[in-house]
Design a protein around this motif. Sequence first.
Motif, PDB file in Angstrom:
ATOM      1  N   SER A   1      -0.728  -7.562  -1.169  1.00 45.13           N
ATOM      2  CA  SER A   1      -0.955  -6.412  -0.953  1.00 45.13           C
ATOM      3  C   SER A   1      -0.437  -5.160  -1.783  1.00 45.13           C
ATOM      4  CB  SER A   1      -0.120  -6.275   0.931  1.00 45.13           C
ATOM      5  OG  SER A   1      -0.758  -6.848   1.278  1.00 45.13           O
ATOM      6  N   PHE A   2       0.735  -5.900  -2.130  1.00 47.06           N
ATOM      7  CA  PHE A   2       1.476  -5.169  -3.300  1.00 47.06           C
ATOM      8  C   PHE A   2       0.258  -4.572  -4.357  1.00 47.06           C
ATOM      9  CE2 PHE A   2       3.220  -6.220  -7.545  1.00 47.06           C
ATOM     10  CZ  PHE A   2       4.643  -5.256  -7.476  1.00 47.06           C
ATOM     11  N   LEU A   3      -0.613  -5.817  -4.519  1.00 50.83           N
ATOM     12  CA  LEU A   3      -1.461  -5.402  -5.885  1.00 50.83           C
ATOM     13  C   LEU A   3      -2.478  -4.290  -5.390  1.00 50.83           C
ATOM     14  CD1 LEU A   3      -1.789  -8.554  -7.707  1.00 50.83           C
ATOM     15  CD2 LEU A   3      -1.046  -6.624  -8.588  1.00 50.83           C
ATOM     16  N   PHE A   4      -2.733  -4.621  -3.836  1.00 49.47           N
ATOM     17  CA  PHE A   4      -4.786  -3.838  -4.146  1.00 49.47           C
ATOM     18  C   PHE A   4      -4.607  -2.480  -2.895  1.00 49.47           C
ATOM     19  CE2 PHE A   4      -5.954  -7.875  -5.424  1.00 49.47           C
ATOM     20  CZ  PHE A   4      -6.719  -7.347  -6.985  1.00 49.47           C
ATOM     21  N   ASN A   5      -2.802  -2.862  -2.252  1.00 45.00           N
ATOM     22  CA  ASN A   5      -2.461  -2.094  -0.701  1.00 45.00           C
ATOM     23  C   ASN A   5      -2.352  -1.101  -0.907  1.00 45.00           C
ATOM     24  OD1 ASN A   5      -2.010  -1.070   2.178  1.00 45.00           O
ATOM     25  ND2 ASN A   5      -2.668  -2.733   2.311  1.00 45.00           N
ATOM     26  N   ARG A   6      -3.006   0.275  -0.876  1.00 44.56           N
ATOM     27  CA  ARG A   6      -2.014   1.263  -2.031  1.00 44.56           C
ATOM     28  C   ARG A   6      -0.987   1.797  -0.280  1.00 44.56           C
ATOM     29  NH1 ARG A   6      -6.411   6.524  -1.476  1.00 44.56           N
ATOM     30  NH2 ARG A   6      -7.934   5.343  -2.628  1.00 44.56           N
ATOM     31  N   SER A   7      -0.288   0.962   0.558  1.00 49.11           N
ATOM     32  CA  SER A   7       0.480   1.527   1.443  1.00 49.11           C
ATOM     33  C   SER A   7       2.079   0.721   0.597  1.00 49.11           C
ATOM     34  CB  SER A   7       0.732   0.878   3.122  1.00 49.11           C
ATOM     35  OG  SER A   7      -0.354   1.617   2.758  1.00 49.11           O
ATOM     36  N   TRP A   8       1.542  -0.138  -0.819  1.00 44.06           N
ATOM     37  CA  TRP A   8       2.190  -1.226  -1.037  1.00 44.06           C
ATOM     38  C   TRP A   8       2.266  -0.205  -2.654  1.00 44.06           C
ATOM     39  CZ3 TRP A   8       3.882  -6.091   0.759  1.00 44.06           C
ATOM     40  CH2 TRP A   8       3.745  -6.502   1.902  1.00 44.06           C
ATOM     41  N   ARG A   9       2.465   0.281  -2.524  1.00 47.16           N
ATOM     42  CA  ARG A   9       2.673   1.057  -4.315  1.00 47.16           C
ATOM     43  C   ARG A   9       4.064   1.271  -4.429  1.00 47.16           C
ATOM     44  NH1 ARG A   9      -3.396   4.226  -5.106  1.00 47.16           N
ATOM     45  NH2 ARG A   9      -4.315   1.882  -5.288  1.00 47.16           N
ATOM     46  N   ARG A  10       4.788   0.900  -3.874  1.00 43.18           N
ATOM     47  CA  ARG A  10       5.591   0.841  -4.343  1.00 43.18           C
ATOM     48  C   ARG A  10       6.999  -0.459  -5.035  1.00 43.18           C
ATOM     49  NH1 ARG A  10       7.453   2.615   1.648  1.00 43.18           N
ATOM     50  NH2 ARG A  10       5.193   2.830   2.164  1.00 43.18           N
ATOM     51  N   PRO A  11       7.957   0.422  -6.204  1.00 44.85           N
ATOM     52  CA  PRO A  11       8.454  -0.241  -6.675  1.00 44.85           C
ATOM     53  C   PRO A  11       8.513  -2.530  -6.066  1.00 44.85           C
ATOM     54  CG  PRO A  11       9.638   1.278  -6.834  1.00 44.85           C
ATOM     55  CD  PRO A  11       8.574   1.489  -5.722  1.00 44.85           C
ATOM     56  N   ALA A  12       8.435  -3.346  -6.710  1.00 46.82           N
ATOM     57  CA  ALA A  12       8.594  -4.459  -6.017  1.00 46.82           C
ATOM     58  C   ALA A  12       9.726  -4.982  -5.426  1.00 46.82           C
ATOM     59  CB  ALA A  12       7.968  -5.763  -6.943  1.00 46.82           C
TER      60      ALA A  12
END
Length: 455
Positions: free
Chosen positions: A310-321
């Motif tokens: 999700s971190f790589l491909f899901n737009r909702s996860w476009r935040r710093p890890a």
Amino acid sequence: MRKIERNGTRPGRPQPGLLQAIVVGSGAGGAAAARELQGSYQVTVLEAGREFRRLGLSVRWMERLRNWRLLVDERMIRLVFPAMHVRRSAEGLVHVNGAGTGGTTTLSAGNALRMDESLREIGIDLDREFEELAREVPVSTAHRRSWSAATRRLFELCEQAGLAPRPTPKMVDFERCRHCGRCVLGCPYGAKWDSRRFLEDAKAKGARLVTGCSVREVVIRGGRAVGVRGRVGARAVFFPADLVVLSAGGLGTPAILERSGIRCEPRLFVDPVLCVAAPWPGSRQHHELPMPFVVQRPGYIISPYFDYLSFLFNRSWRRPASRMLALMIKLADSERGRVPARGVGLEKRLTAEDRRRLAEAETLCRQILVRFGADPADIFLGTLNAGHPGGMLPLTSAEAASLHPARLPANLYVADSTLLPRSLGNPPILTILALAKKVARAAMAALEAARRPAA
Ligand SMILES: Cc1cc2nc3c(=O)[nH]c(=O)nc-3n(C[C@H](O)[C@H](O)[C@H](O)COP(=O)(O)OP(=O)(O)OC[C@H]3O[C@@H](n4cnc5c(N)ncnc54)[C@H](O)[C@@H]3O)c2cc1C
Ligand code: SF4
């Protein structure tokens, strides 16, 4: 002089006088079966993928690629991580499996749970195999002292809610573990056990490994398997065999069987995964061992997990890890779905009951995160994905002694998750290892008995 491989093991000498066994796949089932068979048979393991290479990309680079909008579809992961294979089925469910030496075990979170209730119910006793595995695979919960403050707090909240969380047993050597959190991308420090260890044991005893060999079908003549046909690159190949063991995984094995003219059951399960996440500055969950503890609920489990997919491909996860905190739901789904013979165009949908249980689990995760301090309005979801396929040739009580599905020729066996009677909704590696050992022993005993002249 015999070649010493990069990992230090010396391949043993092939044993030409022995009968030939072909094992297809080098994941949990294949490596365990090959290790068991080699010595009694001359084993050749045929693996579609190449030598496993972990994903070396740093989290900073992942964030850059993502921010440049270069990662638009999960299937693109193969461009940077060839050992991870992703497909999609109906409803956009994303299926992940390993394609390389070690199969999907190289991508595992290291969880090691005994989950053989459904096999015991039909009369299969795996006690001996689990006892052996306890000596062969290092399993420990000695990671608790390294938990972050956030994980400790989540654990306390689950305890207070009466959810009985338990530290997860891990097939990890904690002397070597650096708690880098990259288990599902391949362990950089050799701390996590994966089935390549069993594969190396088999090779040390003389087994051969052919990588980049995609098996198409089992060749059956006069009711017996005489070998397998496939491709190595562009070259068509045929490997003759006295015994064939299919361990190409819950998606690979049914496709090979169907192409060989053997029907499977439309009972595919996949253990769907959904992460429920919240912004949490300083959580650094991506730098922690994944799934440090587990809550067992009827039909699903909950566990803290940083979801790289999700971190790589899901737009909702476009935040710093480092500023996210997530709980994973892993569902025991209904056994309904199929892999067609071509192996593409998976048919798998969640049923209404699956959806109901997923919604119940999501509500529980939201409640835990809110008690933790997250703002309910900020909670977001991950990508629905799955990585525990199986069930398309389920063992029955009639097959409990032989471990040989009646529709297969006498010298063709299956040793992987395809045999599991129902979804575990839980990590299956340990159970598949135990089952594959027992299948290999049953195959050797049955074929030996068949060769003995009648008294
Ligand atoms: C991200 C992730 C994390 C996981 N974490 C855990 C965990 O912590 N603990 C746990 O117990 N389980 C975990 N699992 C699940 C577990 O890894 C798998 O269920 C298990 O490895 C399945 O074993 P298998 O032998 O059935 O198949 P696999 O391990 O998938 O092996 C199948 C092999 O067959 C090869 N193959 C396929 N088709 C062909 C063909 N036609 N010809 C030749 N070779 C072929 C594949 O390349 C592969 O190497 C995880 C799964 C994923 C995706
Ligand atoms: S946390 Fe890092 S070092 Fe520890 S097992 Fe996982 S990948 Fe290996």
